[in-house]
Scaffold this motif. Structure first.
Motif, mmCIF file in Angstrom:
data_model
loop_
_atom_site.group_PDB
_atom_site.id
_atom_site.type_symbol
_atom_site.label_atom_id
_atom_site.label_comp_id
_atom_site.label_asym_id
_atom_site.label_seq_id
_atom_site.Cartn_x
_atom_site.Cartn_y
_atom_site.Cartn_z
ATOM 1 N N ARG A 107 54.262 47.181 33.906
ATOM 2 C CA ARG A 107 54.221 45.715 33.816
ATOM 3 C C ARG A 107 53.098 45.127 34.658
ATOM 4 N N PHE A 108 52.799 45.751 35.785
ATOM 5 C CA PHE A 108 51.771 45.240 36.697
ATOM 6 C C PHE A 108 50.552 46.153 36.658
ATOM 7 N N THR A 109 49.377 45.550 36.853
ATOM 8 C CA THR A 109 48.129 46.311 36.923
ATOM 9 C C THR A 109 47.301 45.823 38.102
ATOM 10 N N ILE A 110 46.941 46.756 38.984
ATOM 11 C CA ILE A 110 46.087 46.425 40.117
ATOM 12 C C ILE A 110 44.657 46.815 39.788
ATOM 13 N N SER A 111 43.715 45.995 40.237
ATOM 14 C CA SER A 111 42.303 46.292 40.005
ATOM 15 C C SER A 111 41.488 45.770 41.188
ATOM 16 N N ARG A 112 40.303 46.307 41.343
ATOM 17 C CA ARG A 112 39.433 45.813 42.403
ATOM 18 C C ARG A 112 38.028 45.620 41.862
ATOM 19 N N ASP A 113 37.377 44.563 42.338
ATOM 20 C CA ASP A 113 36.019 44.248 41.946
ATOM 21 C C ASP A 113 35.183 44.274 43.220
ATOM 22 N N ASN A 114 34.484 45.385 43.441
ATOM 23 C CA ASN A 114 33.723 45.531 44.682
ATOM 24 C C ASN A 114 32.562 44.528 44.757
ATOM 25 N N ALA A 115 32.034 44.138 43.616
ATOM 26 C CA ALA A 115 30.922 43.182 43.613
ATOM 27 C C ALA A 115 31.376 41.796 44.078
ATOM 28 N N LYS A 116 32.613 41.449 43.755
ATOM 29 C CA LYS A 116 33.142 40.132 44.120
ATOM 30 C C LYS A 116 34.045 40.199 45.352
ATOM 31 N N ASN A 117 34.253 41.411 45.883
ATOM 32 C CA ASN A 117 35.115 41.603 47.055
ATOM 33 C C ASN A 117 36.520 41.060 46.817
ATOM 34 N N THR A 118 37.070 41.385 45.656
ATOM 35 C CA THR A 118 38.406 40.928 45.321
ATOM 36 C C THR A 118 39.276 42.083 44.836
ATOM 37 N N VAL A 119 40.563 41.931 45.066
ATOM 38 C CA VAL A 119 41.566 42.834 44.519
ATOM 39 C C VAL A 119 42.563 41.967 43.764
ATOM 40 N N ASN A 120 42.852 42.346 42.539
ATOM 41 C CA ASN A 120 43.696 41.531 41.681
ATOM 42 C C ASN A 120 44.970 42.260 41.289
ATOM 43 N N LEU A 121 45.976 41.467 40.948
ATOM 44 C CA LEU A 121 47.234 42.025 40.466
ATOM 45 C C LEU A 121 47.654 41.245 39.238
ATOM 46 N N GLN A 122 47.549 41.871 38.086
ATOM 47 C CA GLN A 122 47.999 41.261 36.832
ATOM 48 C C GLN A 122 49.465 41.597 36.664
ATOM 49 N N MET A 123 50.286 40.577 36.548
ATOM 50 C CA MET A 123 51.730 40.772 36.446
ATOM 51 C C MET A 123 52.221 40.241 35.105
#
Length: 114
Positions: free
Chosen positions: A66-82
């Motif tokens: 159900r959840f997906t974690i991702s990271r964008d090193n260029a934008k210095n962000t870590v996201n959690l799609q729920m």
């Protein structure tokens, strides 16, 4: 330490979706592991998902599929799609840098109504 700021929380109906974002104050390229945790009212803080610098992920059984974690090193962000949110997902969600620079964000509230 790394300064972390979470965003994207809110109120959603069961079955709905939210996307959380964690913005870091500096480069996350060299940070080996980052993660999302949550703490429901009256309960201990628990791991939701982790992601390594190589993109390897790990999830709590309760959120797998159900959840997906991702990271964008260029934008210095870590996201959690729920997705397919359930009332039991209601909690304050925290971003964390693990390791020598161990840091926590201030948290963002997620409330799922039935």
């Amino acid at each position: 330490q790394v300064q972390l700021v979470e965003s994207g929380g809110g109120l959603v109906q069961a079955g709905g979706s939210l996307r959380l974002s964690c913005a870091a104050s500096g480069s996350i390229f060299s940070i080996p592991v980052m993660g999302w945790y949550r703490q429901a009212s009256g309960k201990q803080r628990e791991l939701v998902a982790l992601i390594t610098s190589a993109g390897i992920t790990n999830y709590a059984d309760s959120v797998k599929g159900r959840f997906t974690i991702s990271r964008d090193n260029a934008k210095n962000t870590v996201n959690l799609q729920m997705n397919s949110l359930k009332p039991e997902d209601t909690a304050v969600y925290f971003c964390r840098v693990l390791g020598p620079k161990d840091s926590w964000g201030q948290g963002t509230q997620v409330t799922v109504s039935s």
